[in-house]
Motif scaffolding. Sequence first.
Motif, PDB file in Angstrom:
ATOM      1  N   PRO A  74      -1.343  21.158   9.011  1.00  0.00           N
ATOM      2  CA  PRO A  74      -0.118  21.133   8.194  1.00  0.00           C
ATOM      3  C   PRO A  74      -0.389  20.654   6.772  1.00  0.00           C
ATOM      4  N   ASN A  75       0.376  21.201   5.852  1.00  0.00           N
ATOM      5  CA  ASN A  75       0.332  20.773   4.453  1.00  0.00           C
ATOM      6  C   ASN A  75       1.626  20.015   4.168  1.00  0.00           C
ATOM      7  N   TYR A  76       1.532  18.699   4.012  1.00  0.00           N
ATOM      8  CA  TYR A  76       2.710  17.862   3.835  1.00  0.00           C
ATOM      9  C   TYR A  76       3.257  17.918   2.416  1.00  0.00           C
ATOM     10  N   LEU A  77       2.545  18.558   1.488  1.00  0.00           N
ATOM     11  CA  LEU A  77       2.987  18.634   0.103  1.00  0.00           C
ATOM     12  C   LEU A  77       3.765  19.908  -0.195  1.00  0.00           C
ATOM     13  N   LEU A 120       0.853  -1.189   0.000  1.00  0.00           N
ATOM     14  CA  LEU A 120       0.000   0.000   0.000  1.00  0.00           C
ATOM     15  C   LEU A 120       0.888   1.238   0.000  1.00  0.00           C
ATOM     16  N   GLU A 121       0.802   2.014  -1.080  1.00  0.00           N
ATOM     17  CA  GLU A 121       1.534   3.281  -1.158  1.00  0.00           C
ATOM     18  C   GLU A 121       0.659   4.387  -0.588  1.00  0.00           C
ATOM     19  N   VAL A 122       1.206   5.115   0.374  1.00  0.00           N
ATOM     20  CA  VAL A 122       0.471   6.181   1.054  1.00  0.00           C
ATOM     21  C   VAL A 122       1.239   7.483   0.893  1.00  0.00           C
ATOM     22  N   VAL A 123       0.543   8.510   0.425  1.00  0.00           N
ATOM     23  CA  VAL A 123       1.114   9.852   0.308  1.00  0.00           C
ATOM     24  C   VAL A 123       0.356  10.762   1.258  1.00  0.00           C
ATOM     25  N   ASN A 144       5.856  -2.674  13.333  1.00  0.00           N
ATOM     26  CA  ASN A 144       6.665  -2.159  12.221  1.00  0.00           C
ATOM     27  C   ASN A 144       6.002  -0.904  11.672  1.00  0.00           C
ATOM     28  N   CYS A 145       6.468   0.234  12.095  1.00  0.00           N
ATOM     29  CA  CYS A 145       5.847   1.497  11.700  1.00  0.00           C
ATOM     30  C   CYS A 145       6.844   2.363  10.948  1.00  0.00           C
ATOM     31  N   GLN A 146       6.297   3.337  10.218  1.00  0.00           N
ATOM     32  CA  GLN A 146       7.096   4.349   9.538  1.00  0.00           C
ATOM     33  C   GLN A 146       6.641   5.723  10.013  1.00  0.00           C
ATOM     34  N   GLU A 147       7.573   6.660  10.034  1.00  0.00           N
ATOM     35  CA  GLU A 147       7.290   7.990  10.578  1.00  0.00           C
ATOM     36  C   GLU A 147       7.556   9.060   9.528  1.00  0.00           C
ATOM     37  N   GLN A 188       5.829  13.279   0.954  1.00  0.00           N
ATOM     38  CA  GLN A 188       6.278  12.098   1.681  1.00  0.00           C
ATOM     39  C   GLN A 188       5.424  10.901   1.271  1.00  0.00           C
ATOM     40  N   LYS A 189       6.087   9.891   0.684  1.00  0.00           N
ATOM     41  CA  LYS A 189       5.398   8.684   0.251  1.00  0.00           C
ATOM     42  C   LYS A 189       5.907   7.507   1.067  1.00  0.00           C
ATOM     43  N   PHE A 190       4.981   6.683   1.546  1.00  0.00           N
ATOM     44  CA  PHE A 190       5.310   5.524   2.369  1.00  0.00           C
ATOM     45  C   PHE A 190       4.720   4.276   1.709  1.00  0.00           C
ATOM     46  N   THR A 191       5.443   3.170   1.822  1.00  0.00           N
ATOM     47  CA  THR A 191       4.998   1.892   1.272  1.00  0.00           C
ATOM     48  C   THR A 191       4.945   0.884   2.405  1.00  0.00           C
TER      49      THR A 191
END
Length: 652
Positions: free
Chosen positions: A347-350, A309-312, A334-337, A355-358
């Motif tokens: 906040p505007n993360y773009l 799952l790709e999450v932006v 197992n987490c990503q930060e 930031q893209k997470f898989t």
Amino acid sequence: MAVAWVLHMGLTICFGTILGVLLGVTIGSLLFSLWAKQPEDYRRVLDVSADEDDEVVPPSQGTPISAEMRKLLPYTASWTHWPDSEKVSGINRILSILWPHITKAGIRMGLDIGKQIVQPMLEKKQIPFVEDIALGTKSMADEQVYQPAAEWIKRKDFTLGKFPLQLGGIKSYDTPDDEVVLETPIMWGSDAKLDIGVFLKFGLLRLYVPLEVSNVQIKVDTRITVKPLVETIPCVGGVTISLLKVPLVDMNLKSFFGMDILSLPGARLGLNWALQKFVYDPFKLLYPSSFSTSIMEDYGVPPVPKGALEVVLMRGENLLGDHTYVRLKTRGENCQESNTVHGSFSPNYLDKNPQKFTLIVEDFEKQQLGLEVVQNRDDNDFTEPTLGIGTLPFGKHEPAGQDPVTNELKTIFVLAKFIRVPMKSVNVKVPLEKPVHPRKLEIEQKKKKHDGILQSFSQSRHRPEQADAGSLFLSVKFLPFSQPVFDDEEDPASQETDMLPTRRLVIHDPPDDLPGVLTVHVIRCINLKGDRPTTYVDVLLKQEDLKEKEGKKYQLQKTQKVTGENNPRFGRKFDFVMIRADSTLFFTVHQKDGEQPKSMFKKRKDAMLGYLELPVKDVAKNGMLKDTWLLKDTERGRIELQLKWQTCYIDD
């Protein structure tokens, strides 16, 4: 007339043959039991009480060992002749105390199981000429149908005796896998007496054949492997048992007039052949074969991933803090930060760097995307409160009618839209809720209001109270995996026994662009320099020659901080999903100095206690690596890691 004569001769020959065999076995057993040497009873010599028995004379030091004593060696405990085997007197003591209860329960269970197996065979006459079999005083046939056995077996015994099983020492092995390997000989020099009665029927003639099994002596060298070790109660996935060599089995098998049938020439070889044919081979017990049984579902092994799952992260709305970052996870810890965004409740993360997470998806029903909004604290603060939590399920249960038999409402699991339509980005909104214990946040807000220099700043940026914890806006895309089938792999559906699941892990020459999932387990650091430092580990993944659309060139994860330890244990796992095999891992151990004064204008740089560089291709070649590596650029220190690689096959 001729037919009657032929029938008469046939019955005569059959009866004569059976009678001849019985007489031959009887007379032969009687003669050989008188001439042949009976199996020695070593219980008196091998028992601990022999040390206090004056009749047992040990050989003098320096004198030759007698042939009689040399015969004892196969039956002795392993610690008597292997220095790396340890005594287990405590376990043997527990077995001695529990043995009376174990024998009663074991015999009761064995008789019940035996009757369930033998009774249908007797009713269907699958055993020729056998009308009934009695174990002790318990008949295996239906008592209402056949009762002549009662008079013959009323004084018979079926007991395991008073001498318990013993473990003749134990030896353990260190392996790089998550497993415990033990070797122990199981010894039983028993005074068991097992009376077995067989009732034969030849037309109108019935014959009772008594058998007595006694003086049973067994030594079984076993290897017990407890694997895999997992982080879910009961923490053990399964147990694998293997016999290292053919067990030593000796006993007396007596029949009429105390005749020992095993005294016949070749009888003991026949016994060992029968054990090999009907016990060891069918159950695959002899090494290298093994018998496995699961304790947890699927041995606690995670299922094969269904996809990624790709999450932006796009933006947040009405969050409870203005210095926050987001934690994302789909399985376990197992987490990503994400990076921290300062000075905004929405906040505007773009804005700066998208930031893209898989993340890995293994089970659509049991898993979901978990999100946590965490307040980033000052460098000297070790507690970072969770301001909001939210989940994005991969589907939901919907009603599917009513069961006509039980009248229960049936449901069907319907996948979410972004799962049903893979390889396509979908924008979603995830509402956040306050954590279960909001008291910590209230205390923190009161602390900020009385903080002196930051009091007016905090009041000007404080948001009004509200019931929820805001929302997060995401863009998600599901990448399905395919599971290839190799010619040398056996179809799991065709396996007749319960076996530990295995996967193809070794790739001899992985290409540079081979995609996969790298799981990094930072176990601990050893002998770090400094006086009880506070430490954490940065895990940086660098992907060479990576195009911008293929993912992030650098991925950074951090462990938690451990205070006051030169041998800190972290036990933290990270997933790096859809990375290339030519990537490189960098582990950097940092020291956090908590004694320095706080400063809001200058960010301090943590001291480095050493680093390590590892190529991911080494992990892809072996499938798994677990070892302790020396840290570079430091006086001393080591780091213990476990690295696992799983190749991803994208289903286009």
